[in-house]
Design an enzyme around this catalytic site. Sequence first.
Site, PDB file in Angstrom:
ATOM      1  CG  ASP A 190      39.228  80.546 -29.914  1.00  0.00           C
ATOM      2  OD1 ASP A 190      39.935  80.119 -31.208  1.00  0.00           O
ATOM      3  OD2 ASP A 190      39.675  80.179 -28.850  1.00  0.00           O
ATOM      4  CG  HIS A 210      39.898  81.414 -40.728  1.00  0.00           C
ATOM      5  ND1 HIS A 210      39.668  81.275 -39.262  1.00  0.00           N
ATOM      6  CD2 HIS A 210      41.095  80.677 -40.905  1.00  0.00           C
ATOM      7  CE1 HIS A 210      40.852  80.756 -38.857  1.00  0.00           C
ATOM      8  NE2 HIS A 210      41.578  80.586 -39.602  1.00  0.00           N
ATOM      9  CG  LEU A 229      24.684 109.180 -37.134  1.00  0.00           C
ATOM     10  CD1 LEU A 229      23.876 108.173 -38.402  1.00  0.00           C
ATOM     11  CD2 LEU A 229      23.735 110.189 -36.792  1.00  0.00           C
TER      12      LEU A 229
END
Length: 232
Positions: free
Chosen positions: A16, A33, A127
């Site tokens: 956030d 972003h 894995l």
Amino acid sequence: MSDKITVPEHIGIIMDGNGRWAEERGLPRKDGHTRGMINMISLAAAAFDRGAKSVTCYSMSKENLRRSPEEVGHILSLVLEYFEPFLKVFGEKRIAAKFVGSLELLPEEIRASLKRTESILSEFEGLGRTIYVAIAYGSRAEIVRAVNEAVRRGEEVTEEGFLDLLGLPLNLDLVIRTGGESRLSNFFLYQASYAELYFSDKYFPDFGEAELDEALRWFSGRSRRYGLLKKG
Ligand code: FPP
């Protein structure tokens, strides 16, 4: 307190503060972003380097899909723009990838890209290390979907059996939330039942390796009792 670091097996990150990070710099929110995407890849890689087995990042909630088409479009376009760097970083570390959420709500081009990423990294399944990215995700929707699946099967479920019906069938040990809010915002409520919750005021693009190490030190000092009494 001992200096020994206990690395949680499964770390969740609520990423956030991208928008505020950008706004405080006079930049468009979309730049926040983009920085968040770059940070998500490097922070998850750092968590695996420290010994985590699974890292789950909240990249977009179902509710976030109601933001402006421009902002949603930009966040989703990062899937395409960072397709290669994502594969490079996690491929070199031999880490599998899974995308969790109501993916049917996403445009076909984005879904195809997510599927390709999963498929290319699927050689590393087994894995023991996986990055999960929650996208168009909401925990309540995930739980309701699992309940409906249980009803469809007509079988009673156990707590562990129910976990297996979820999109992310794995308990969380540590949830980190950046950006100054202290809530879970519909992030893996069932899986986070016994997780330690760590809240940071840093905006996500500013939450780097030093901040991760601080969170791991904090986690190492916690005594996890799962409802039982403290030992000793
Ligand atoms: C919350 O910050 C963040 C988001 C809604 C998007 C997070 C996306 C990334 C980190 C990039 C990764 C993307 C994908 C698709 C893998 P906010 O915008 O709510 O910040 P604010 O609270 O400061 O406004």
